[in-house]
Design a protein around this motif. Structure first.
Motif, mmCIF file in Angstrom:
data_model
loop_
_atom_site.group_PDB
_atom_site.id
_atom_site.type_symbol
_atom_site.label_atom_id
_atom_site.label_comp_id
_atom_site.label_asym_id
_atom_site.label_seq_id
_atom_site.Cartn_x
_atom_site.Cartn_y
_atom_site.Cartn_z
ATOM 1 N N LYS A 86 0.821 -1.221 0.000
ATOM 2 C CA LYS A 86 0.000 0.000 0.000
ATOM 3 C C LYS A 86 0.860 1.278 0.000
ATOM 4 O O LYS A 86 0.379 2.339 -0.372
ATOM 5 C CB LYS A 86 -1.002 0.002 1.155
ATOM 6 C CG LYS A 86 -0.424 0.187 2.511
ATOM 7 C CD LYS A 86 -1.522 0.237 3.552
ATOM 8 C CE LYS A 86 -0.931 0.549 4.906
ATOM 9 N NZ LYS A 86 -1.905 0.566 5.984
ATOM 10 N N LEU A 89 4.757 2.844 -4.848
ATOM 11 C CA LEU A 89 4.329 3.493 -6.098
ATOM 12 C C LEU A 89 5.104 2.854 -7.241
ATOM 13 O O LEU A 89 6.329 2.803 -7.203
ATOM 14 C CB LEU A 89 4.713 4.971 -6.047
ATOM 15 C CG LEU A 89 3.638 6.004 -5.766
ATOM 16 C CD1 LEU A 89 4.260 7.385 -5.792
ATOM 17 C CD2 LEU A 89 2.497 5.909 -6.736
ATOM 18 N N ILE A 122 -1.166 10.062 -9.315
ATOM 19 C CA ILE A 122 -1.265 8.664 -8.860
ATOM 20 C C ILE A 122 -2.672 8.087 -9.069
ATOM 21 O O ILE A 122 -3.675 8.748 -8.784
ATOM 22 C CB ILE A 122 -0.888 8.573 -7.355
ATOM 23 C CG1 ILE A 122 0.564 9.029 -7.171
ATOM 24 C CG2 ILE A 122 -1.059 7.151 -6.827
ATOM 25 C CD1 ILE A 122 0.943 9.327 -5.745
ATOM 26 N N LYS A 124 -4.886 4.292 -8.475
ATOM 27 C CA LYS A 124 -4.855 2.907 -7.963
ATOM 28 C C LYS A 124 -5.460 2.028 -9.057
ATOM 29 O O LYS A 124 -6.578 2.278 -9.497
ATOM 30 C CB LYS A 124 -5.684 2.822 -6.684
ATOM 31 C CG LYS A 124 -5.401 1.604 -5.877
ATOM 32 C CD LYS A 124 -5.838 1.786 -4.432
ATOM 33 C CE LYS A 124 -4.775 1.223 -3.523
ATOM 34 N NZ LYS A 124 -4.846 1.570 -2.180
ATOM 35 N N ASN A 232 -8.043 -2.868 -7.010
ATOM 36 C CA ASN A 232 -7.320 -1.815 -6.277
ATOM 37 C C ASN A 232 -5.984 -2.287 -5.722
ATOM 38 O O ASN A 232 -5.671 -2.074 -4.560
ATOM 39 C CB ASN A 232 -8.182 -1.309 -5.109
ATOM 40 C CG ASN A 232 -9.422 -0.641 -5.607
ATOM 41 O OD1 ASN A 232 -9.413 0.052 -6.631
ATOM 42 N ND2 ASN A 232 -10.509 -0.861 -4.910
ATOM 43 N N ASN A 235 -0.697 1.088 -6.626
ATOM 44 C CA ASN A 235 -0.627 2.524 -6.912
ATOM 45 C C ASN A 235 0.385 2.741 -8.029
ATOM 46 O O ASN A 235 1.521 2.290 -7.924
ATOM 47 C CB ASN A 235 -0.155 3.288 -5.667
ATOM 48 C CG ASN A 235 -1.166 3.216 -4.555
ATOM 49 O OD1 ASN A 235 -2.345 3.507 -4.760
ATOM 50 N ND2 ASN A 235 -0.726 2.799 -3.379
#
Lengths: 244, 142
Positions: A86, A89, A122, A124, A232, A235
């Motif tokens: 989480k 990136l 960004i 998701k 999801n 990212n």
């Protein structure tokens, strides 16, 4: 911390100049970080996991669809906890051909990509799952003679069609079509002769037949296989012109 | 593209934009299809079809199924019962073998329908007469 994963094809001397330009641009923008090269590395998953545990936050694949697919597959692999994921990136600096993932994410080639990374737009995204393999864009078979099972119905596809199963759109022309390209669904596009087109969307599809399915134009898997989306999951840094 | 032409041909058809499913001429679908969005059929379907939205069946389509939709335009062949909640348009090349039930209907010259037809339409003015208290309730609420 930034981690740059260079694909092994970049070891060729013809890529030296472009790599130098990119590295200078990254330094100018204050984005430099650790570089690892995939040339001699066989287990990319454990290497990426180790770097993430050591504090790498921005993982940047440098190369093409194959590079992006390898790095993302390592990141979303079950053995890396979602707690780590989480905070991660993912981004891509496209070099060379086979760049449908970069097109989909709206990332321009080479030095332009450095500016996109700096801008940190960004999103998701969902990740496609075909059997035990991951894909970012799409799974495809050209000229298949296969069948699809979706919920309570079956689709028979003739040999001369082209089957695309999408997670993220990589084709700007699809944005102008009259169908609903729902990003939360698996999207199935079948192109036949004379501009014939079929379109379905679903949560899961089983692809049957005696053929190979190509994922992200980077790797192939055998049929039959189930395809779905992991929601999801990742990212990613995207450009203004992303196609989803 | 053929589908685009059909969309623009008649104002009613504009509702069919943003199709959730398109069954093209080169594929065959077997089984029970259940959808929420607009459906366009140009190919073959065997089984049943149910959608909460609109349905367009093209001239070359062959549907062997009981069909349910909110609104529908039929230009191809259906063997099975057809149930449409609101507006149903049957084109001149349509061939329907089965019972038809709908709210409103238009049938072009040349269309073939073999079966029982039930039209449950209610004229909006008649609806008002049946429920005269509705506007007063609204005004008292203000």
């Amino acid at each position: 911390m930034n981690l740059f994963v260079y694909d092994d094809f970049l070891n060729k001397s013809r890529y030296n100049r472009v790599l130098n330009k990119i590295e200078i641009r990254l330094t100018d923008l204050g984005l430099n970080g650790k570089i690892i090269r995939l040339g001699s590395i066989k287990n990319i998953n454990s290497l990426v996991h180790q770097e993430v545990r050591n504090g790498a936050k921005n993982i940047i694949a440098v190369g093409n669809n194959e590079t992006a697919n390898k790095v993302v597959s390592a990141l979303v692999d079950d053995s890396l906890s979602d707690l780590f994921l989480k905070n991660i990136l993912f981004s891509l600096i496209p070099i060379g051909d086979n760049q449908s993932i970069a097109r989909s994410l709206g990332i321009e080639k080479e030095e332009e990509a450095c500016n996109t990374i700096l801008a940190r737009r960004i999103e998701k995204i969902n990740i496609g799952l075909a059997g035990k393999s991951f894909f970012i864009n799409k799974a495809e078979i050209i000229k298949p003679q296969i069948g699809l099972d979706i919920n309570d119905f079956k689709i028979e596809i003739k040999e001369k069609n082209h089957l695309n199963i999408y997670n993220l759109n990589d084709n700007p022309q699809l944005l102008n079509k009259d169908f609903n390209f729902n990003k939360e669904k698996v999207k199935i596009l079948i192109n036949g002769k004379n501009n014939d087109l079929s379109y379905f969307q679903c949560d899961q599809v089983k692809v049957n037949g005696d053929a190979q399915l190509t994922l992200d134009n980077a790797k192939s898997i055998n049929l039959p296989t189930n395809i779905s989306l992991v929601k999801n999951k990742l990212n990613v840094i995207v450009g203004k012109n992303r196609l989803f | 593209m053929i589908i685009k032409f059909m969309f623009n041909k008649e104002k009613k058809l504009e509702n069919f934009k943003d199709a959730e499913t398109i069954i093209g001429a080169s594929i065959k679908v077997k089984g029970n299809f259940n959808g929420q969005g607009n459906v366009i059929i140009e190919g073959k379907l065997d089984g049943s079809l149910k959608t909460a939205a609109n349905l367009l069946i093209g001239e070359k389509a062959k549907v062997t199924a009981n069909v349910e939709a909110k609104e529908a335009i039929i230009n191809g062949e259906i063997q099975g019962n057809l149930k449409v909640k609101n507006y149903l348009s049957i084109g001149k090349k349509a061939k329907i073998v089965g019972d038809v039930e709908c709210g409103e209907i238009s049938i072009s010259r040349g269309a073939l329908v073999k079966g029982q037809m039930t039209i449950n339409s209610e004229n909006p003015k008649e609806k008002e007469k049946k429920n005269p208290e509705t506007p007063e309730q609204n005004s008292s609420n203000k």
